[in-house]
Design a protein around this motif. Structure first.
Motif, PDB file in Angstrom:
ATOM      1  N   ARG A  64       0.827  -1.204   0.000  1.00 36.12           N
ATOM      2  CA  ARG A  64       0.000   0.000   0.000  1.00 36.12           C
ATOM      3  C   ARG A  64       0.863   1.257   0.000  1.00 36.12           C
ATOM      4  N   ILE A  65       1.954   1.230   0.751  1.00 34.87           N
ATOM      5  CA  ILE A  65       2.862   2.375   0.764  1.00 34.87           C
ATOM      6  C   ILE A  65       3.512   2.552  -0.599  1.00 34.87           C
ATOM      7  N   SER A  66       3.914   1.456  -1.224  1.00 34.99           N
ATOM      8  CA  SER A  66       4.523   1.531  -2.562  1.00 34.99           C
ATOM      9  C   SER A  66       3.533   2.100  -3.573  1.00 34.99           C
ATOM     10  N   GLU A  67       2.289   1.673  -3.486  1.00 35.38           N
ATOM     11  CA  GLU A  67       1.254   2.172  -4.393  1.00 35.38           C
ATOM     12  C   GLU A  67       1.045   3.666  -4.188  1.00 35.38           C
ATOM     13  N   LEU A  68       1.012   4.104  -2.936  1.00 35.92           N
ATOM     14  CA  LEU A  68       0.850   5.535  -2.654  1.00 35.92           C
ATOM     15  C   LEU A  68       2.016   6.337  -3.228  1.00 35.92           C
ATOM     16  N   LEU A  69       3.247   5.846  -3.033  1.00 35.09           N
ATOM     17  CA  LEU A  69       4.429   6.599  -3.470  1.00 35.09           C
ATOM     18  C   LEU A  69       4.579   6.621  -4.987  1.00 35.09           C
TER      19      LEU A  69
END
Length: 302
Positions: A64-69
């Motif tokens: 989820r963090i990778s998708e946000l970034l």
């Protein structure tokens, strides 16, 4: 105006740490989304933290963090965005304003935005650094006049300037540590303005609508004469839009916006000598390609 020294050199590389950087920003991310995503990524890279560190600090999964970034997939809710912002110690108020604007551009309605914001505890009021406040107040009027010349709307111009000021706030520490703060700030403002401006197919900004907002033509009573003058000014403004970037900026500020020539170096972050040379070359180029009167008319403040 209070002297500032703010950025133009590339950022230094992050400290050597385990792990790898997030992948590049998704190519379809909107301009408003990039306005807050790029500062977040820059802060992450400068911090030396890895994705694993950010996962541990935020409480969200690596995927989820990778998708946000990357900005890929659904537009992120405020709760996960806020968790990353706090983990990186980024000012929350300007980031939330930029997040909200990008949510609207992503066609999220007011109810969706409000519900996502309400998922997070109310924020404590934040004030930008005093130097940021002093700088933005000093340049607000000329920045807005410049934006209005391209966007032909007070509301759009004020929004773009406010957006630029919020982006500056997010990276203010790097701004004041740079070699030329005013130049960095001007380039940021210019880039945000030109993103929203109309362009010719060849990429040059289209300034022709400015002909309808000049004091010059507004004072002509005869309708036929007035439209003839608008046609002349449209050709002139079209020539202005094809000038090299610095020449375009100085010409718009001085002749369309009516900014005093002595104030322009401090606005665009160039020395007085360079600004004078740029102005001289712009006038020469315009006089060589388009016969006109000395003053094409100042933008009507109304």
């Amino acid at each position: 105006m209070t002297p500032l020294s703010v950025p133009e050199q590339p950022d230094a590389g992050p400290p050597s740490r385990r792990g790898r950087k997030p992948e590049s920003i998704w190519e379809e991310v909107s301009a408003s989304h990039r306005a807050w995503l790029e500062p977040v990524r820059s802060r992450l890279f400068a911090s030396g933290l890895t994705l694993d560190d950010l996962v541990n600090r935020s409480g969200y999964s690596k995927s989820r963090i990778s998708e946000l970034l990357r900005g890929k997939g659904y537009y992120p809710g405020w709760e996960i965005t806020y968790s990353v912002v706090r983990a990186l110690d980024i000012p929350v108020w300007p980031l939330r304003r930029l997040w909200t604007a990008a949510a609207r551009e992503a066609e999220k309605d007011s109810a969706w935005i409000a519900s996502r914001i309400h998922e997070v505890q109310p924020l404590e009021p934040e004030q930008p650094p005093l130097a940021h406040q002093g700088f933005t107040e000093a340049v607000r009027q000329p920045y807005t006049a410049y934006a209005r010349a391209f966007l032909q709307s007070d509301r759009r111009a004020q929004w773009v300037v406010a957006e630029a000021f919020d982006i500056l706030w997010l990276g203010w520490g790097e701004v004041v540590a740079s070699a030329n703060a005013r130049r960095h700030a001007w380039r940021l403002l210019r880039s945000r303005v030109l993103l929203g401006a109309h362009h010719h197919p060849d990429g040059h900004p289209d300034l022709r609508p400015a002909a309808f907002a000049t004091v010059d033509q507004s004072q002509i009573d005869d309708l036929a004469a007035r439209f003839a003058r608008i046609g002349e000014l449209s050709d002139f403004f079209d020539a202005v839009g094809r000038l090299p970037q610095d020449q375009l900026d100085v010409t718009v500020l001085r002749y369309l916006c009516g900014i005093d020539s002595d104030a322009i170096p401090g606005i665009v972050g160039l020395s007085p000598a360079i600004t004078h040379t740029v102005d001289h070359h712009a006038r020469g180029a315009l006089e060589g390609t388009y016969h006109r009167r000395d003053n094409p008319g100042v933008i009507n403040p109304q």
